[in-house]
Design a protein around this motif. Structure first.
Motif, PDB file in Angstrom:
ATOM      1  N   GLN A  87      21.082  30.869  90.431  1.00  0.00           N
ATOM      2  CA  GLN A  87      21.120  29.849  89.389  1.00  0.00           C
ATOM      3  C   GLN A  87      19.796  29.803  88.625  1.00  0.00           C
ATOM      4  N   ALA A  88      18.687  29.881  89.362  1.00  0.00           N
ATOM      5  CA  ALA A  88      17.370  29.860  88.711  1.00  0.00           C
ATOM      6  C   ALA A  88      17.192  31.083  87.819  1.00  0.00           C
ATOM      7  N   LEU A  89      17.671  32.231  88.303  1.00  0.00           N
ATOM      8  CA  LEU A  89      17.565  33.456  87.511  1.00  0.00           C
ATOM      9  C   LEU A  89      18.424  33.355  86.254  1.00  0.00           C
ATOM     10  N   ALA A  90      19.608  32.752  86.390  1.00  0.00           N
ATOM     11  CA  ALA A  90      20.470  32.559  85.226  1.00  0.00           C
ATOM     12  C   ALA A  90      19.786  31.682  84.189  1.00  0.00           C
ATOM     13  N   ARG A  91      19.146  30.620  84.642  1.00  0.00           N
ATOM     14  CA  ARG A  91      18.459  29.725  83.686  1.00  0.00           C
ATOM     15  C   ARG A  91      17.328  30.449  82.975  1.00  0.00           C
ATOM     16  N   ARG A  92      16.618  31.324  83.683  1.00  0.00           N
ATOM     17  CA  ARG A  92      15.553  32.100  83.045  1.00  0.00           C
ATOM     18  C   ARG A  92      16.125  33.029  81.974  1.00  0.00           C
ATOM     19  N   LEU A  93      17.260  33.646  82.284  1.00  0.00           N
ATOM     20  CA  LEU A  93      17.878  34.546  81.313  1.00  0.00           C
ATOM     21  C   LEU A  93      18.392  33.783  80.094  1.00  0.00           C
ATOM     22  N   VAL A  94      18.988  32.613  80.315  1.00  0.00           N
ATOM     23  CA  VAL A  94      19.499  31.811  79.205  1.00  0.00           C
ATOM     24  C   VAL A  94      18.375  31.458  78.229  1.00  0.00           C
ATOM     25  N   ARG A  95      17.177  31.258  78.758  1.00  0.00           N
ATOM     26  CA  ARG A  95      16.044  30.919  77.878  1.00  0.00           C
ATOM     27  C   ARG A  95      15.783  32.004  76.847  1.00  0.00           C
ATOM     28  N   ARG A  96      16.251  33.220  77.118  1.00  0.00           N
ATOM     29  CA  ARG A  96      16.039  34.338  76.185  1.00  0.00           C
ATOM     30  C   ARG A  96      17.278  34.605  75.340  1.00  0.00           C
ATOM     31  N   CYS A  97      18.225  33.666  75.376  1.00  0.00           N
ATOM     32  CA  CYS A  97      19.488  33.862  74.660  1.00  0.00           C
ATOM     33  C   CYS A  97      19.679  32.807  73.572  1.00  0.00           C
ATOM     34  N   ASP A  98      20.478  33.143  72.569  1.00  0.00           N
ATOM     35  CA  ASP A  98      20.790  32.239  71.460  1.00  0.00           C
ATOM     36  C   ASP A  98      22.067  31.457  71.704  1.00  0.00           C
ATOM     37  N   ILE A  99      23.001  32.080  72.414  1.00  0.00           N
ATOM     38  CA  ILE A  99      24.357  31.530  72.567  1.00  0.00           C
ATOM     39  C   ILE A  99      24.764  31.676  74.032  1.00  0.00           C
ATOM     40  N   LEU A 100      25.410  30.656  74.568  1.00  0.00           N
ATOM     41  CA  LEU A 100      26.031  30.747  75.892  1.00  0.00           C
ATOM     42  C   LEU A 100      27.521  30.449  75.715  1.00  0.00           C
ATOM     43  N   VAL A 101      28.378  31.304  76.264  1.00  0.00           N
ATOM     44  CA  VAL A 101      29.819  31.094  76.223  1.00  0.00           C
ATOM     45  C   VAL A 101      30.323  31.064  77.662  1.00  0.00           C
ATOM     46  N   GLU A 102      31.117  30.044  78.009  1.00  0.00           N
ATOM     47  CA  GLU A 102      31.602  29.921  79.382  1.00  0.00           C
ATOM     48  C   GLU A 102      33.037  29.406  79.392  1.00  0.00           C
ATOM     49  N   ASN A 103      33.773  29.775  80.448  1.00  0.00           N
ATOM     50  CA  ASN A 103      35.112  29.219  80.615  1.00  0.00           C
ATOM     51  C   ASN A 103      35.352  28.768  82.058  1.00  0.00           C
ATOM     52  N   PHE A 104      34.312  28.127  82.648  1.00  0.00           N
ATOM     53  CA  PHE A 104      34.445  27.508  83.958  1.00  0.00           C
ATOM     54  C   PHE A 104      35.209  26.189  83.828  1.00  0.00           C
ATOM     55  N   SER A 110      27.484  22.366  85.549  1.00  0.00           N
ATOM     56  CA  SER A 110      26.461  21.332  85.695  1.00  0.00           C
ATOM     57  C   SER A 110      25.913  21.296  87.116  1.00  0.00           C
ATOM     58  N   ARG A 111      26.752  21.642  88.086  1.00  0.00           N
ATOM     59  CA  ARG A 111      26.300  21.666  89.475  1.00  0.00           C
ATOM     60  C   ARG A 111      25.246  22.748  89.700  1.00  0.00           C
ATOM     61  N   TYR A 112      25.204  23.736  88.815  1.00  0.00           N
ATOM     62  CA  TYR A 112      24.248  24.827  88.937  1.00  0.00           C
ATOM     63  C   TYR A 112      23.047  24.658  87.992  1.00  0.00           C
ATOM     64  N   GLY A 113      22.985  23.504  87.321  1.00  0.00           N
ATOM     65  CA  GLY A 113      21.940  23.323  86.326  1.00  0.00           C
ATOM     66  C   GLY A 113      22.168  24.134  85.080  1.00  0.00           C
ATOM     67  N   GLY A 115      24.932  23.389  82.871  1.00  0.00           N
ATOM     68  CA  GLY A 115      25.786  22.669  81.953  1.00  0.00           C
ATOM     69  C   GLY A 115      25.093  22.451  80.616  1.00  0.00           C
ATOM     70  N   PHE A 116      25.870  22.022  79.626  1.00  0.00           N
ATOM     71  CA  PHE A 116      25.287  21.816  78.291  1.00  0.00           C
ATOM     72  C   PHE A 116      24.163  20.799  78.318  1.00  0.00           C
ATOM     73  N   ASN A 117      24.362  19.656  78.934  1.00  0.00           N
ATOM     74  CA  ASN A 117      23.340  18.609  78.921  1.00  0.00           C
ATOM     75  C   ASN A 117      22.048  19.076  79.564  1.00  0.00           C
ATOM     76  N   GLU A 118      22.152  19.786  80.685  1.00  0.00           N
ATOM     77  CA  GLU A 118      20.951  20.264  81.372  1.00  0.00           C
ATOM     78  C   GLU A 118      20.182  21.269  80.521  1.00  0.00           C
ATOM     79  N   LEU A 119      20.889  22.201  79.911  1.00  0.00           N
ATOM     80  CA  LEU A 119      20.218  23.237  79.124  1.00  0.00           C
ATOM     81  C   LEU A 119      19.746  22.716  77.772  1.00  0.00           C
ATOM     82  N   HIS A 120      20.535  21.835  77.173  1.00  0.00           N
ATOM     83  CA  HIS A 120      20.162  21.311  75.854  1.00  0.00           C
ATOM     84  C   HIS A 120      18.865  20.496  75.918  1.00  0.00           C
ATOM     85  N   ALA A 121      18.613  19.856  77.056  1.00  0.00           N
ATOM     86  CA  ALA A 121      17.412  19.021  77.194  1.00  0.00           C
ATOM     87  C   ALA A 121      16.136  19.843  77.059  1.00  0.00           C
TER      88      ALA A 121
END
Length: 403
Positions: A87-104, A110-113, A115-121
């Motif tokens: 999960q921590a590695l995913a968050r680091r990678l997202v920081r280098r991305c413009d768009i996230l697309v998910e279908n969970f 959100s349980r993995y940190g 979710g939209f609210n967690e990342l948007h903050a």
């Protein structure tokens, strides 16, 4: 194969792809075709469920043709999102991305940190797109959604099938595909918004919403009349004749969309007397008397083979079409002229055939840069390229089953 960063109108954008099966991968493949760098995140060991939707398999691979049709122009990385390190590695990678697309399922990330609210903050410029069966709100939000279920709930099946027969789903998973297309449209609109404001936003796509929106003329018929439209088989609800007819050697579609064309059809095939009958003169009359129209035309159409009809109708500029098998579709000169089958070079040699991208652009449009990836094929390269990891660090992550 390497990614050409200059390819396509979306070049320079990076997508963190947390989707699987159909609706989400449809969206991210479109973005990838148009030049975005799509990082496809998959479960170690199994990957996207659709890899196992087989046979048929892609020749020379262990992956189903289903997967290959939705995952070109993507790079695959395996991440164990069930682990805190993953999960921590995913968050680091997202920081280098413009768009996230998910279908969970709603709330799962959100349980993995993630979710939209967690990342948007912490990353307010991120465009975050969620694709689910029923959206992020409403009483059905927690429920799973599948194409045939959504076709049934969204009214499509009530409109499809023969009169008096069983309701039918379509032959392709249209609500999944519509959801993927609308997701892509929403993301492109959000990119324009970010261009103007600097802020990303949450794009919330529900398959049921897209199914209802796609009811189009039939939905408007109900809203205008309060009456449920009938199933009409291959006939059009508001245009007649616009349907399948038998011919001397099979079947074809005849499409006559206005009164002038019907008059030309009648004059061209010795049916001028029909235009003296009030039941046939206007489209409104023909809709009210569709059984009489079908009865009058069927003996005429069945007298000649399909090829004869297509030649005669084309000469009169009247719509007619064969009912092609897929073999005939892919051999059709128009389909071939538009490059709707593409061969992508494979790293192992040879090529893989995929369906072409349908958007044509006068400047730089879709490109075919990467074959559908093997599971985790680009894990090491992506961690080095995006996060600057060393070989030993990557090896340690693999040893701990984080990747």
């Amino acid at each position: 194969m390497s990614v050409d960063a200059s390819s396509g109108p979306l070049a320079g954008l990076r997508v963190f792809d947390l989707t699987r099966v159909l609706a989400g991968p449809t969206c991210t493949q479109i973005l990838g075709d148009l030049g975005a760098d799509v990082v496809k995140v998959e479960r170690p060991g199994t990957g996207d469920d659709s890899r196992a939707f087989a046979p048929p398999f892609v020749p020379g691979t262990a992956d189903g043709a289903y997967f290959a049709g939705l995952n070109r122009n993507k790079r695959s990385i395996t991440l164990n999102l069930a682990s805190e390190e993953g999960q921590a590695l995913a968050r680091r990678l997202v920081r280098r991305c413009d768009i996230l697309v998910e279908n969970f399922k709603v709330g799962a990330l959100s349980r993995y940190g993630l979710g939209f609210n967690e990342l948007h903050a912490t990353q307010p410029e991120l465009i975050y797109c969620s694709i689910t069966g029923f959206g992020q709100t409403g009483p059905y939000a927690p429920l799973p959604g599948y194409d045939s279920l959504i076709q049934a709930m969204g009214g499509m099946m009530s409109l499809t099938g023969e009169p008096g027969g069983l309701p039918h789903k379509t032959g392709i998973p249209v609500t999944d595909l519509f959801a993927g297309l609308y997701a892509c449209i929403g993301i492109l609109a959000a990119l324009r918004h970010r261009q103007r404001t600097g802020l990303g936003q949450h794009v919330d796509i529900a398959m049921l919403d897209t199914a209802v929106a796609s009811l189009a003329n039939q939905g408007m018929t109900y809203l205008a009349t309060g009456r449920n439209p009938d199933r009409l088989g291959n006939e059009h609800p508001t245009v007649v004749p616009y349907q399948v007819f038998g011919t001397a050697d099979g079947h074809m579609v005849l499409s006559i969309a206005n009164d002038a064309t019907f008059d030309r059809f009648c004059k061209g095939f010795g049916l001028s007397h029909l235009m003296e009958d009030s039941r046939f003169v206007t489209n409104s009359a023909r809709v009210e008397n569709r059984a009489a129209v079908t009865a009058a035309l069927s003996p005429v159409l069945v007298a000649q083979p399909t090829a004869w009809w297509l030649e005669q109708l084309a000469a009169l500029n009247i719509g007619g079409s064969p009912i092609n098998t897929l073999e005939q579709v892919f051999a059709d000169p128009q389909v071939r002229a538009r490059d709707m089958v593409v061969e992508i070079p494979r790293a192992s040699g040879g090529t893989v055939q995929v369906l072409g991208h349908p958007v044509r652009m006068s400047a730089r449009g879709a490109t075919y840069r990467l074959e559908p990836p093997a599971l985790g094929e680009h894990t090491d390269a992506l961690l080095v390229e995006i996060l600057g990891m060393g070989e030993s660090e990557v090896s340690e992550l693999r040893a701990r089953r984080v990747i």
